[in-house]
Write a protein that holds these residues in place. Structure first.
Motif, PDB file in Angstrom:
ATOM      1  N   GLY A  33      75.415  94.442  40.237  1.00  0.00           N
ATOM      2  CA  GLY A  33      74.257  94.381  41.121  1.00  0.00           C
ATOM      3  C   GLY A  33      73.170  93.416  40.721  1.00  0.00           C
ATOM      4  N   GLN A  34      73.333  92.717  39.588  1.00  0.00           N
ATOM      5  CA  GLN A  34      72.265  91.857  39.079  1.00  0.00           C
ATOM      6  C   GLN A  34      72.667  90.382  39.098  1.00  0.00           C
ATOM      7  OE1 GLN A  34      71.342  93.603  35.173  1.00  0.00           O
ATOM      8  NE2 GLN A  34      69.826  94.909  36.178  1.00  0.00           N
ATOM      9  N   ASP A  35      71.719  89.506  39.509  1.00  0.00           N
ATOM     10  CA  ASP A  35      71.962  88.070  39.572  1.00  0.00           C
ATOM     11  C   ASP A  35      72.330  87.507  38.202  1.00  0.00           C
ATOM     12  OD1 ASP A  35      71.264  88.260  42.180  1.00  0.00           O
ATOM     13  OD2 ASP A  35      69.506  86.970  42.078  1.00  0.00           O
ATOM     14  N   GLN A  36      73.311  86.607  38.183  1.00  0.00           N
ATOM     15  CA  GLN A  36      73.717  85.948  36.949  1.00  0.00           C
ATOM     16  C   GLN A  36      73.290  84.482  36.904  1.00  0.00           C
ATOM     17  OE1 GLN A  36      75.499  88.012  34.419  1.00  0.00           O
ATOM     18  NE2 GLN A  36      74.321  89.232  35.862  1.00  0.00           N
ATOM     19  N   ASP A  37      72.513  84.063  37.894  1.00  0.00           N
ATOM     20  CA  ASP A  37      71.918  82.721  37.913  1.00  0.00           C
ATOM     21  C   ASP A  37      70.429  82.918  38.153  1.00  0.00           C
ATOM     22  OD1 ASP A  37      71.116  80.127  38.249  1.00  0.00           O
ATOM     23  OD2 ASP A  37      72.581  79.627  39.796  1.00  0.00           O
ATOM     24  N   MET A  38      69.643  82.894  37.074  1.00  0.00           N
ATOM     25  CA  MET A  38      68.228  83.260  37.176  1.00  0.00           C
ATOM     26  C   MET A  38      67.262  82.159  36.739  1.00  0.00           C
ATOM     27  SD  MET A  38      67.612  86.285  38.412  1.00  0.00           S
ATOM     28  CE  MET A  38      65.979  86.609  37.767  1.00  0.00           C
ATOM     29  N   ILE A  39      67.664  81.299  35.816  1.00  0.00           N
ATOM     30  CA  ILE A  39      66.730  80.337  35.233  1.00  0.00           C
ATOM     31  C   ILE A  39      66.582  79.121  36.143  1.00  0.00           C
ATOM     32  CG2 ILE A  39      66.210  78.890  33.247  1.00  0.00           C
ATOM     33  CD1 ILE A  39      67.879  80.783  31.538  1.00  0.00           C
ATOM     34  N   ASP A  62      74.168 100.494  41.446  1.00  0.00           N
ATOM     35  CA  ASP A  62      74.449  99.272  42.183  1.00  0.00           C
ATOM     36  C   ASP A  62      75.473  99.547  43.280  1.00  0.00           C
ATOM     37  OD1 ASP A  62      77.358  98.056  41.308  1.00  0.00           O
ATOM     38  OD2 ASP A  62      76.448  99.143  39.646  1.00  0.00           O
ATOM     39  N   TYR A  63      75.583  98.641  44.245  1.00  0.00           N
ATOM     40  CA  TYR A  63      76.484  98.836  45.383  1.00  0.00           C
ATOM     41  C   TYR A  63      77.061  97.503  45.828  1.00  0.00           C
ATOM     42  CZ  TYR A  63      72.046  97.539  47.496  1.00  0.00           C
ATOM     43  OH  TYR A  63      70.874  96.894  47.788  1.00  0.00           O
ATOM     44  N   ASN A  91      69.389  99.438  42.960  1.00  0.00           N
ATOM     45  CA  ASN A  91      68.058 100.040  43.068  1.00  0.00           C
ATOM     46  C   ASN A  91      67.255  99.779  41.784  1.00  0.00           C
ATOM     47  OD1 ASN A  91      69.257 101.805  41.251  1.00  0.00           O
ATOM     48  ND2 ASN A  91      68.599 103.657  42.309  1.00  0.00           N
ATOM     49  N   LYS A  92      66.152 100.460  41.604  1.00  0.00           N
ATOM     50  CA  LYS A  92      65.264 100.283  40.448  1.00  0.00           C
ATOM     51  C   LYS A  92      64.812  98.826  40.306  1.00  0.00           C
ATOM     52  CE  LYS A  92      65.885 104.605  39.299  1.00  0.00           C
ATOM     53  NZ  LYS A  92      64.832 105.619  39.501  1.00  0.00           N
ATOM     54  N   LYS A  93      64.516  98.203  41.441  1.00  0.00           N
ATOM     55  CA  LYS A  93      64.141  96.780  41.426  1.00  0.00           C
ATOM     56  C   LYS A  93      62.909  96.506  40.563  1.00  0.00           C
ATOM     57  CE  LYS A  93      65.969  95.811  46.087  1.00  0.00           C
ATOM     58  NZ  LYS A  93      66.469  97.185  46.318  1.00  0.00           N
ATOM     59  N   TYR A 136      60.146  88.206  41.143  1.00  0.00           N
ATOM     60  CA  TYR A 136      61.475  88.334  41.733  1.00  0.00           C
ATOM     61  C   TYR A 136      62.292  89.363  40.959  1.00  0.00           C
ATOM     62  CZ  TYR A 136      66.215  87.123  43.201  1.00  0.00           C
ATOM     63  OH  TYR A 136      67.493  87.175  43.675  1.00  0.00           O
ATOM     64  N   SER A 137      63.046  90.197  41.687  1.00  0.00           N
ATOM     65  CA  SER A 137      63.903  91.174  41.045  1.00  0.00           C
ATOM     66  C   SER A 137      65.354  90.716  41.092  1.00  0.00           C
ATOM     67  CB  SER A 137      63.788  92.544  41.713  1.00  0.00           C
ATOM     68  OG  SER A 137      64.717  93.451  41.145  1.00  0.00           O
ATOM     69  N   LEU A 138      66.021  90.718  39.940  1.00  0.00           N
ATOM     70  CA  LEU A 138      67.433  90.335  39.907  1.00  0.00           C
ATOM     71  C   LEU A 138      68.333  91.391  40.537  1.00  0.00           C
ATOM     72  CD1 LEU A 138      68.746  90.785  36.250  1.00  0.00           C
ATOM     73  CD2 LEU A 138      66.407  91.305  36.893  1.00  0.00           C
ATOM     74  N   ASN A 139      67.774  92.554  40.915  1.00  0.00           N
ATOM     75  CA  ASN A 139      68.544  93.599  41.598  1.00  0.00           C
ATOM     76  C   ASN A 139      68.469  93.476  43.120  1.00  0.00           C
ATOM     77  OD1 ASN A 139      68.752  94.490  38.967  1.00  0.00           O
ATOM     78  ND2 ASN A 139      68.340  96.620  39.438  1.00  0.00           N
ATOM     79  N   LYS A 140      67.799  92.462  43.620  1.00  0.00           N
ATOM     80  CA  LYS A 140      67.621  92.297  45.061  1.00  0.00           C
ATOM     81  C   LYS A 140      68.964  92.158  45.778  1.00  0.00           C
ATOM     82  CE  LYS A 140      65.228  89.478  48.520  1.00  0.00           C
ATOM     83  NZ  LYS A 140      64.272  88.370  48.759  1.00  0.00           N
TER      84      LYS A 140
END
Length: 292
Positions: free
Chosen positions: A58-64, A229-230, A252-254, A277-281
């Motif tokens: 559920g979390q982004d792996q491209d953040m920087i 995550d979903y 969730n838990k953004k 920005y939340s990586l859980n979006k």
């Protein structure tokens, strides 16, 4: 990550074919397919994918992004691929899967090495093994887990897979900062996932999954909460190993997983214009995969 391919070979001696045609006209044309050996399954399978966004649990792996601030755009493509090798009928296998990533300073690749054993227990297909996530440019993200999974499938109902992964390394994807000397550990973080799939019309398969990450107490002490995550979507099989999938993924838990996307402006009496920005979006993600 596991897929299968088939390879086949057969040799037909030309003199035998000519003799058969001359002696029994029509017989050689009627029988060879029945006498040919069945294709053997290859122990090696490979796959390559292109995706519009790579999310892990559920979390982004491209953040920087620019100036090391978080990226907010939904289109953050990644290229992925790997292989699996099965040791005959023994049930043992090894494999490797890789993806471009961008969430650790100095690193751009995730390389997963895994091995395990598959077997049947009544109506269930079971799978146990170990998996190491390796980030060559920055070992702070390196994580090792043990896993166990069980699958139950019914043609009319669909397929259900329940999988549990347990962290045995000192850290969990750098969250505790153990590698940097914090003394905190991510060991004993657990991840439980329930996945479902069902072909709803020919070549079109519904896929849905929900997972729960239970962070270690050390990670939770830093403010990172355990979360759900979903992943819900469909996959279309074009044939010849080519498939296209579309899904909504997020968690969730953004508010517990935030990064600064824009620092804003500090006028001395306060900061204005800051963007978080939340990586859980949740994101809609499209993935094209070719199995070889």
């Amino acid at each position: 990550m596991q897929r299968s391919i088939r390879a086949a070979s057969s040799v037909l001696a030309l003199p035998v074919l000519i003799a058969a045609v001359l002696v029994l006209p029509g017989a050689a044309l009627a029988q060879p397919a029945a006498d040919a050996p069945a294709p053997a399954a290859s122990p090696l399978t490979t796959n390559i994918s292109v995706t519009s966004n790579y999310k892990f649990r559920g979390q982004d792996q491209d953040m920087i992004g620019k100036n090391d601030y978080a990226k907010t755009k939904g289109f953050k493509p990644a290229i992925q691929g790997g292989f699996d090798y099965a040791f005959g009928e023994s049930g043992f296998y090894v494999g490797n899967w890789n993806s471009s990533v961008n969430w650790l300073q100095g690193n751009s690749i995730e390389s997963d090495i895994y091995g395990g054993y598959k077997f049947k227990a009544g109506p269930f297909d079971l799978d146990v093994g170990a998996l190491s996530y390796i980030y060559p440019g920055n070992s702070a993200g390196n994580t090792t887990e043990l896993y166990g999974a069980g699958t139950w499938a019914d043609e009319a109902i669909g397929s259900f897979t329940l999988k549990y992964s347990h962290t045995v390394s000192k850290d969990y994807f750098g969250y505790a900062g153990n590698k940097a000397g914090s003394g905190l550990k991510g060991r004993n973080t657990g991840y439980l996932n329930l996945a479902y799939s069902k072909e709803i019309v020919p070549k079109l398969t519904l896929k849905a999954a929900v997972g729960y990450t239970h962070m270690s107490s050390d990670i939770r002490s830093l403010g990172y909460k355990s979360y759900v995550d979903y992943n819900v979507g469909v996959s279309y099989d074009f044939g010849n190993g080519l498939a296209l999938a579309g899904s909504v993924q997020g968690a969730n838990k953004k508010s517990s997983y935030l990064a600064v996307a824009n620092p804003g402006y500090d006028f001395g009496f306060g900061t204005f214009g800051q963007t978080i920005y939340s990586l859980n979006k949740a994101r809609f993600i499209v993935t094209l995969t070719k199995t070889l």
